[in-house]
Design a protein around this motif. Structure first.
Motif, PDB file in Angstrom:
ATOM      1  N   ALA A 279       0.822  -1.290   0.126  1.00 53.46           N
ATOM      2  CA  ALA A 279      -0.079  -0.120  -0.006  1.00 53.46           C
ATOM      3  C   ALA A 279       0.799   1.217  -0.065  1.00 53.46           C
ATOM      4  CB  ALA A 279      -1.163  -0.001   1.267  1.00 53.46           C
ATOM      5  N   VAL A 280       2.002   1.160   0.159  1.00 51.48           N
ATOM      6  CA  VAL A 280       2.825   2.430   0.394  1.00 51.48           C
ATOM      7  C   VAL A 280       4.270   2.291  -0.399  1.00 51.48           C
ATOM      8  CG1 VAL A 280       4.242   3.741   2.233  1.00 51.48           C
ATOM      9  CG2 VAL A 280       2.039   2.732   2.716  1.00 51.48           C
ATOM     10  N   ASP A 281       4.612   3.328  -1.164  1.00 47.87           N
ATOM     11  CA  ASP A 281       5.836   3.294  -2.075  1.00 47.87           C
ATOM     12  C   ASP A 281       7.177   3.269  -0.931  1.00 47.87           C
ATOM     13  OD1 ASP A 281       7.720   3.366  -4.076  1.00 47.87           O
ATOM     14  OD2 ASP A 281       6.853   5.440  -4.810  1.00 47.87           O
ATOM     15  N   ARG A 282       7.312   2.295  -0.434  1.00 45.42           N
ATOM     16  CA  ARG A 282       8.588   2.212   0.340  1.00 45.42           C
ATOM     17  C   ARG A 282       9.713   2.610  -0.023  1.00 45.42           C
ATOM     18  NH1 ARG A 282      10.109  -3.439   3.178  1.00 45.42           N
ATOM     19  NH2 ARG A 282       7.994  -3.534   3.612  1.00 45.42           N
ATOM     20  N   SER A 283       9.938   2.198  -1.418  1.00 43.94           N
ATOM     21  CA  SER A 283      11.163   2.639  -2.158  1.00 43.94           C
ATOM     22  C   SER A 283      11.489   4.052  -2.163  1.00 43.94           C
ATOM     23  CB  SER A 283      11.159   1.860  -3.486  1.00 43.94           C
ATOM     24  OG  SER A 283      10.211   2.491  -4.307  1.00 43.94           O
ATOM     25  N   SER A 284      10.296   4.777  -2.334  1.00 49.64           N
ATOM     26  CA  SER A 284      10.617   6.437  -2.489  1.00 49.64           C
ATOM     27  C   SER A 284      10.951   6.760  -1.187  1.00 49.64           C
ATOM     28  CB  SER A 284       9.486   7.001  -3.128  1.00 49.64           C
ATOM     29  OG  SER A 284       9.184   6.740  -4.461  1.00 49.64           O
ATOM     30  N   PHE A 285      10.310   6.299  -0.228  1.00 45.10           N
ATOM     31  CA  PHE A 285      10.665   6.652   1.164  1.00 45.10           C
ATOM     32  C   PHE A 285      12.062   6.467   1.763  1.00 45.10           C
ATOM     33  CE2 PHE A 285      10.835   5.592   5.909  1.00 45.10           C
ATOM     34  CZ  PHE A 285      10.393   6.819   6.231  1.00 45.10           C
ATOM     35  N   LEU A 324      23.736  -0.362   4.906  1.00 46.03           N
ATOM     36  CA  LEU A 324      22.486  -1.089   5.145  1.00 46.03           C
ATOM     37  C   LEU A 324      21.462  -0.429   4.447  1.00 46.03           C
ATOM     38  CD1 LEU A 324      23.424  -1.770   9.001  1.00 46.03           C
ATOM     39  CD2 LEU A 324      22.874  -3.564   7.046  1.00 46.03           C
ATOM     40  N   MET A 325      21.228   1.055   4.495  1.00 50.23           N
ATOM     41  CA  MET A 325      20.375   1.820   3.984  1.00 50.23           C
ATOM     42  C   MET A 325      20.122   1.300   2.373  1.00 50.23           C
ATOM     43  SD  MET A 325      20.610   5.539   5.376  1.00 50.23           S
ATOM     44  CE  MET A 325      20.105   5.842   7.330  1.00 50.23           C
ATOM     45  N   VAL A 326      21.185   1.149   1.857  1.00 50.96           N
ATOM     46  CA  VAL A 326      21.280   0.750   0.368  1.00 50.96           C
ATOM     47  C   VAL A 326      20.710  -0.610   0.521  1.00 50.96           C
ATOM     48  CG1 VAL A 326      22.802   0.605  -1.556  1.00 50.96           C
ATOM     49  CG2 VAL A 326      22.815   2.603  -0.093  1.00 50.96           C
ATOM     50  N   ALA A 327      21.123  -1.512   1.300  1.00 54.72           N
ATOM     51  CA  ALA A 327      20.644  -2.762   1.187  1.00 54.72           C
ATOM     52  C   ALA A 327      19.128  -3.001   1.425  1.00 54.72           C
ATOM     53  CB  ALA A 327      21.504  -3.737   2.195  1.00 54.72           C
ATOM     54  N   SER A 328      18.728  -2.299   2.310  1.00 53.11           N
ATOM     55  CA  SER A 328      17.385  -2.303   2.766  1.00 53.11           C
ATOM     56  C   SER A 328      16.508  -1.767   1.323  1.00 53.11           C
ATOM     57  CB  SER A 328      16.976  -1.410   3.917  1.00 53.11           C
ATOM     58  OG  SER A 328      17.080  -0.140   3.770  1.00 53.11           O
ATOM     59  N   GLU A 331      16.528  -4.339  -1.348  1.00 47.33           N
ATOM     60  CA  GLU A 331      15.427  -5.522  -0.861  1.00 47.33           C
ATOM     61  C   GLU A 331      14.110  -4.896  -1.097  1.00 47.33           C
ATOM     62  OE1 GLU A 331      12.836  -6.925   2.071  1.00 47.33           O
ATOM     63  OE2 GLU A 331      13.526  -5.046   1.968  1.00 47.33           O
ATOM     64  N   THR A 332      13.946  -3.654  -0.911  1.00 45.01           N
ATOM     65  CA  THR A 332      12.507  -3.101  -1.093  1.00 45.01           C
ATOM     66  C   THR A 332      12.021  -3.307  -2.619  1.00 45.01           C
ATOM     67  OG1 THR A 332      12.664  -1.639   0.832  1.00 45.01           O
ATOM     68  CG2 THR A 332      11.121  -1.024  -0.760  1.00 45.01           C
ATOM     69  N   ILE A 333      13.043  -2.778  -3.225  1.00 44.85           N
ATOM     70  CA  ILE A 333      13.015  -2.701  -4.881  1.00 44.85           C
ATOM     71  C   ILE A 333      12.363  -4.288  -5.241  1.00 44.85           C
ATOM     72  CG2 ILE A 333      14.227  -2.444  -7.185  1.00 44.85           C
ATOM     73  CD1 ILE A 333      15.575  -0.154  -5.689  1.00 44.85           C
ATOM     74  N   PHE A 334      13.310  -5.191  -4.519  1.00 41.14           N
ATOM     75  CA  PHE A 334      12.931  -6.542  -5.098  1.00 41.14           C
ATOM     76  C   PHE A 334      11.392  -7.095  -4.666  1.00 41.14           C
ATOM     77  CE2 PHE A 334      13.746 -11.188  -4.258  1.00 41.14           C
ATOM     78  CZ  PHE A 334      13.944 -11.592  -5.322  1.00 41.14           C
ATOM     79  N   ILE A 335      11.150  -6.534  -3.557  1.00 41.55           N
ATOM     80  CA  ILE A 335       9.725  -7.041  -3.005  1.00 41.55           C
ATOM     81  C   ILE A 335       8.767  -6.599  -3.802  1.00 41.55           C
ATOM     82  CG2 ILE A 335       8.140  -6.694  -1.062  1.00 41.55           C
ATOM     83  CD1 ILE A 335      10.395  -6.982   0.725  1.00 41.55           C
ATOM     84  N   THR A 336       8.948  -4.988  -4.327  1.00 40.36           N
ATOM     85  CA  THR A 336       8.154  -4.407  -5.125  1.00 40.36           C
ATOM     86  C   THR A 336       7.749  -5.072  -6.425  1.00 40.36           C
ATOM     87  OG1 THR A 336       8.511  -2.311  -4.052  1.00 40.36           O
ATOM     88  CG2 THR A 336       7.493  -2.060  -6.007  1.00 40.36           C
ATOM     89  N   ASN A 337       9.047  -5.275  -6.842  1.00 40.06           N
ATOM     90  CA  ASN A 337       8.993  -6.009  -8.113  1.00 40.06           C
ATOM     91  C   ASN A 337       8.194  -7.413  -8.206  1.00 40.06           C
ATOM     92  OD1 ASN A 337      10.837  -8.457  -9.886  1.00 40.06           O
ATOM     93  ND2 ASN A 337      10.590  -6.511 -11.092  1.00 40.06           N
ATOM     94  N   LEU A 338       8.258  -7.994  -7.120  1.00 44.89           N
ATOM     95  CA  LEU A 338       7.699  -9.309  -6.885  1.00 44.89           C
ATOM     96  C   LEU A 338       6.223  -9.194  -6.682  1.00 44.89           C
ATOM     97  CD1 LEU A 338      10.075 -11.651  -4.952  1.00 44.89           C
ATOM     98  CD2 LEU A 338       9.615 -11.739  -7.388  1.00 44.89           C
ATOM     99  N   LEU A 700      14.349  -2.667 -11.572  1.00 41.75           N
ATOM    100  CA  LEU A 700      13.351  -3.944 -11.224  1.00 41.75           C
ATOM    101  C   LEU A 700      12.202  -3.261 -10.799  1.00 41.75           C
ATOM    102  CD1 LEU A 700      15.747  -6.505  -9.289  1.00 41.75           C
ATOM    103  CD2 LEU A 700      14.856  -6.441 -11.666  1.00 41.75           C
ATOM    104  N   LEU A 701      11.913  -2.086 -10.741  1.00 41.88           N
ATOM    105  CA  LEU A 701      10.693  -1.434 -10.373  1.00 41.88           C
ATOM    106  C   LEU A 701       9.710  -1.473 -11.321  1.00 41.88           C
ATOM    107  CD1 LEU A 701      11.919   1.604  -8.207  1.00 41.88           C
ATOM    108  CD2 LEU A 701      10.838  -0.272  -7.122  1.00 41.88           C
ATOM    109  N   PRO A 702       8.558  -1.917 -11.251  1.00 32.52           N
ATOM    110  CA  PRO A 702       7.584  -1.907 -12.287  1.00 32.52           C
ATOM    111  C   PRO A 702       7.093  -0.619 -12.587  1.00 32.52           C
ATOM    112  CG  PRO A 702       6.740  -2.794 -10.453  1.00 32.52           C
ATOM    113  CD  PRO A 702       7.900  -2.718 -10.224  1.00 32.52           C
ATOM    114  N   PRO A 703       7.444  -0.014 -13.857  1.00 27.96           N
ATOM    115  CA  PRO A 703       7.144   1.197 -14.376  1.00 27.96           C
ATOM    116  C   PRO A 703       5.326   1.544 -14.346  1.00 27.96           C
ATOM    117  CG  PRO A 703       7.733   0.029 -16.057  1.00 27.96           C
ATOM    118  CD  PRO A 703       8.258  -0.692 -15.114  1.00 27.96           C
ATOM    119  N   GLN A 704       4.836   0.252 -14.341  1.00 31.66           N
ATOM    120  CA  GLN A 704       3.291   0.496 -14.349  1.00 31.66           C
ATOM    121  C   GLN A 704       2.671   1.007 -13.123  1.00 31.66           C
ATOM    122  OE1 GLN A 704       4.882  -2.413 -14.667  1.00 31.66           O
ATOM    123  NE2 GLN A 704       4.412  -3.409 -16.998  1.00 31.66           N
ATOM    124  N   THR A 705       3.207   0.414 -11.891  1.00 27.30           N
ATOM    125  CA  THR A 705       2.575   0.713 -10.557  1.00 27.30           C
ATOM    126  C   THR A 705       3.501   1.546  -9.731  1.00 27.30           C
ATOM    127  OG1 THR A 705       3.613  -1.113  -9.700  1.00 27.30           O
ATOM    128  CG2 THR A 705       1.375  -1.545 -10.661  1.00 27.30           C
TER     129      THR A 705
END
Length: 904
Positions: A279-285, A324-328, A331-338, A700-705
């Motif tokens: 529900a939240v664009d965690r990657s931008s955050f 660690l911030m970059v790694a998280s 990981e968020t980008i990977f989750i968003t992609n899935l 990996l971020l889907p440009p559609q969403t």
């Protein structure tokens, strides 16, 4: 001073081959000369002291074998600063020296006072220096000293001491530094001068704390001392008194302004895992948080120490926080992609199911979900499609038929929405794997002389008595000849032996092409006007002021400024005419710096010694010891352990033609320096690689969403802020562009290119339905050639779906015909106008069918729109491949250059 003593270590074996060092003491008075005053006032005392002023060139002893005892103490008045990169400590001292002048004493009653204050230049002053002194004393000058009636002299003056100190800032800001100030005579041996401590160390420490006027970053803990001597193979000894000053950094400022805010930001990043990625664009955050962290480091950049010797633990902490911030974020980008694209991914492999879903899932704990929705869904569909009960009537009620048709439309619409939003069982398993990654725990801790036996016809000097004043009087005719080269025959060549010890590397200015070093320079030559009998004169050597003798005009060609090192006024003169001159030289020299491989660069600078006025026929320069010995001694005595490391010293002798067909000699030393690259790797290269990796994973971020363009724009902003932070670390030069600058510019260029490509894809996804058909050349070049290259061939569309999407009115006509067929048989159940419910159901069915067609049209699109979107995806994957290629080549190149820098 140690270098001078070591230099003399090889000098005396050659001297002893031509002289016999022995002294037979003759009876001489041991008490001071009594001064008689005509009146008990200062003018009469000054007049009585005038003969003593003429003896200021020699050490004030009646017997040359008598040692002068120098008593020393100081008060540390201020700690002015610490330069971690240059490894320099700046302090302000009040220095006090006490010694006895055996040539003077008077009766306090007869002269009216027991003390008189006189100019310093009227007396012999001990050449006490601080070995670690790297610059000139810029403190106010005090021209006077005190002379007491019993011969004691007290010389006190302030000194701004810029000294080398091996700073260990690994524990910054909780570090304690131990710096040394070593006092010794630069030219005299322990047989001439011995240094003593005048007051206890407890008194010096307490008094320094009481009068300390600076209460800044550093706190004085204590001052200790130790006295030691250095003995050499020839038996000569150097006397030294070393003071050890312990300083502690006040850490409160750094804790409040650095550590606590950094912990706040990393805690925010930790709690960001609680944001639901659905529900939240965690990657931008997280990208905004990284930007805020880089801005924080920019503001705090002046507080962090910079050094090339070691990496402070706090720098490692900040780098790990950023990592660690970059790694998280990755990981968020990977989750968003899935979450957004797992419906099109193949089923989860069995090993991932076992490792992640079962083992790691129980470890987190986040057990695997039990999925029964597909079973229920299949059962519901089967139930809807099962045949009617045989016991029912042959002709069904029209309302039931309409409800059944309406249910099929709703079921198709629900399946499409679930497929778009929920995904398949494989999609749910991939998402379940990711959710186990959402809860990882974060770990935050992780630097003279070969004598030429030349024939001479020196005249023997005669001393009236075996003492220093008589020897000084015998040398006065030689002092009058200080303007000419000390040879009796003008055709005789003066051989000058040159050597040095590199004591400190103070800095490199890449833009001005300047190298700043501190060397201990040693010169020796023979003065043919000097020769005396050691027995007759009471000594085989004497120290006299340099200004009284001829000194060769040996210069360093690359010298760009005046020598600002501490001044040493004396030279050693031996009975056979050998003159030894040693002094520290702060060399600001030009150097052709090649920083193409920065920070893995190796610089080769030259120091060229030659006579500025004399040609080879008059003066020749010789090297008394091999360059390898100079290099080893320089590494042993190196007082600075900063950014640069000494890796070699070589030498060659060159002969050049002058304009008048004469030649002159030059002794050229090549000093090889290697930059310590660890600081730049940790603070520059690794964070830059982190950010470029984030930009790589953003594909990996889907440009559609996801608004990928805003994410990339924030990343570019963060990268520019990072470059602004690291601006002081990058070299500035107009000669060549360092390879690292090219790398950083290419990284920024790729980020901008990926942003432009994202904008293009977003435009194609949102507006391709209004575009004309894809041109034939784009279809051939992109869809066929590049598509096959990036393994993304054109999609094969189902004919029925194409027909429905391209001609939705046909489907509407089909539905309308079905409805009309239903309306043609009202006679089975009565007139149609009587069944209001049936009319409403038919109207609702038409609305749902239209809604279904709209959803299918939105999800499917037209043939032209699909081709434009496919063009965008191919360009996206092509740029992703170029990105991977660039990063791989860059990493391999950096590693190769780094390895090669250790084998220059």
């Amino acid at each position: 001073m140690t270098s001078k003593g070591v230099t003399l270590k090889w000098l005396f074996p050659f001297v002893t081959s031509t002289l016999v060092v022995f002294v037979i003491l003759m009876p001489a008075p041991c008490s001071a000369i009594m001064v008689n005053c005509s009146q008990p006032n200062q003018p009469a005392l000054l007049e009585a002291l005038t003969p003593i002023f003429n003896l200021s060139a020699i050490r004030p002893v009646m017997n040359m074998t008598t040692c002068t005892n120098i008593k020393i103490f100081f008060t540390l008045y201020g700690i002015l600063g610490v330069d971690e990169k240059a490894q320099l400590l700046t302090t302000y001292l009040w220095l006090h020296y006490w010694w006895i002048n055996e040539l003077v004493s008077w009766d306090p009653v007869e002269c009216g006072t027991n003390k008189i204050t006189l100019p310093r230049d009227k007396f012999w002053i001990p050449d006490i220096v601080i070995n670690e002194f790297m610059d000139e004393n810029t403190a106010p000058t005090v021209p006077y000293l005190n002379l007491y009636s019993n011969g004691w002299m007290h010389d006190a003056y302030p000194a701004k001491v810029v000294s080398s100190c091996n700073l260990d800032i690994y524990n910054f800001p909780f570090d304690i530094q131990n710096c040394t100030l070593t006092f010794n005579s630069y030219i005299h041996y322990a047989t001439d001068i011995i240094i003593f401590l005048n007051k206890s160390m407890d008194h010096i420490t307490e008094h320094s704390k009481d009068v300390m006027t600076t209460l800044g970053e550093w706190e004085l803990l204590d001052i200790t001392s130790n006295k030691h001597t250095l003995e050499f193979a020839d038996g000569e000894v150097i006397d030294e008194l070393a003071f050890h000053i312990r300083l502690r950094r006040r850490a409160t400022l750094y804790v409040v302004n650095l550590l606590i805010p950094s912990c706040f930001l990393i805690t925010v990043d930790l709690f960001s895992f609680l944001l639901p990625p659905q529900a939240v664009d965690r990657s931008s955050f997280k990208m905004t948080l990284i930007l805020g962290y880089t801005v924080f480091l920019l503001m705090m950049n002046d507080l962090l120490p910079s050094t090339g010797n070691s990496i402070p633990l706090i720098n490692i902490f900040f780098s790990l926080c950023l990592a660690l911030m970059v790694a998280s974020l990755l990981e968020t980008i990977f989750i968003t992609n899935l979450l957004c694209g797992s419906a099109n991914v193949s089923p989860v492999p069995h090993w991932i199911q076992v490792l992640v879903l079962q083992i790691l899932g129980c470890l987190v704990p986040l057990p695997q979900k039990v999925k029964d929705s597909d079973t229920k869904r299949s059962a519901a569909v089967a139930k809807r499609e099962e045949p009617r009960d045989e016991r029912g009537p042959l002709v069904e009620d029209k309302a039931v038929q309409e409800l059944r048709s309406l249910g099929k439309d709703l079921q198709a619409l629900r399946l499409q929405v679930e497929q778009q939003l929920g995904g398949t069982s494989s999609s749910e398993e991939w998402i379940q794997c990711c959710q186990r990654k959402v809860k990882p725990s974060k770990l935050l801790f992780i630097f003279i002389f070969v004598l030429m036996n030349a024939e001479s016809s020196s005249l023997m000097m005669n001393c009236s008595q075996p003492d220093a004043p008589s020897l000084l009087e015998a040398l006065k005719p030689v002092f009058k000849l200080s303007a000419i080269r000390p040879v009796r025959n003008i055709s005789t060549i003066t051989h000058v032996n040159i050597s040095f010890t590199l004591y400190g590397i103070l800095g490199v200015d890449e833009k001005a092409q300047i190298l700043t070093t501190l060397i201990w320079q040693s010169l020796s030559w023979r003065n043919e006007f000097i020769l005396w009998d050691p027995q007759q004169c009471g000594s085989s050597s004497i120290t006299v002021p340099r200004k009284l003798l001829w000194v060769p005009d040996v210069v360093i060609n690359e010298f760009m400024e005046k020598n600002s090192a501490p001044f040493t006024p004396y030279t050693y003169v031996y009975y056979d005419g050998l003159v030894f001159d040693a002094q520290p030289v702060r060399v600001v020299s030009s150097c052709r710096l090649d920083i193409y491989k920065f920070p893995f660069d190796v610089q080769n600078c030259s120091l060229s010694f030659n006579s500025y006025a004399y040609l080879k026929s008059a003066l020749q320069i010789n090297l008394p010891r091999p360059a390898g010995e100079i290099f080893e001694m320089s590494k042993e005595m190196m007082a600075t352990m900063g950014e640069w490391e000494l890796i070699g010293i070589t030498v060659e002798k060159l002969v050049f033609n002058a304009n008048n067909e004469e030649v002159y000699e030059e002794l050229r030393f090549y000093v090889s320096l290697k930059r310590r690259a660890t600081l730049y790797v940790v603070n520059l290269l690794i964070p830059s690689c982190f950010l470029i990796t984030v930009d790589l994973f953003s594909f990996l971020l889907p440009p559609q969403t996801v608004d990928r363009s805003s994410f990339k724009m924030t990343l570019i902003l963060g990268y520019t802020v990072f470059l602004l932070i690291m601006n002081d670390l990058l070299p500035v030069t107009g000669n060549s562009i360092p390879l690292i600058n090219v790398f950083l510019s290419l990284c920024l260029g790729l980020m901008v290119a990926s942003l432009l490509e994202t904008i293009l894809i977003t435009n194609l996804l949102c507006g391709s339905t209004h575009y004309s058909a894809v041109p034939h050349w784009i279809r051939v070049l992109v869809l066929r050639i590049l598509g096959q290259l990036v393994r993304l061939p054109p999609k094969s569309r189902d004919l029925q779906d194409v027909t429905v999407i391209q001609n939705p009115s046909a489907h509407e006509m089909k539905v309308s015909s079905v409805v009309e067929e239903d309306s043609e048989a009202p006679e089975q159940k009565g007139p149609l106008n009587k069944d209001k419910a049936l009319d409403e159901l038919r109207s609702l069915g038409k609305e749902l069918q239209g809604l279904r067609l709209r959803v299918e049209q939105h999800l499917g699109g037209s043939q032209s729109s699909e081709e434009w979107i496919q063009v965008g995806f191919i360009i996206d994957r092509l740029l992703f491949g170029l990105y991977v290629l660039f990063i791989s080549v860059s990493f391999i190149t950096i590693i190769i250059i780094w390895v090669q820098s250790y084998n220059p």
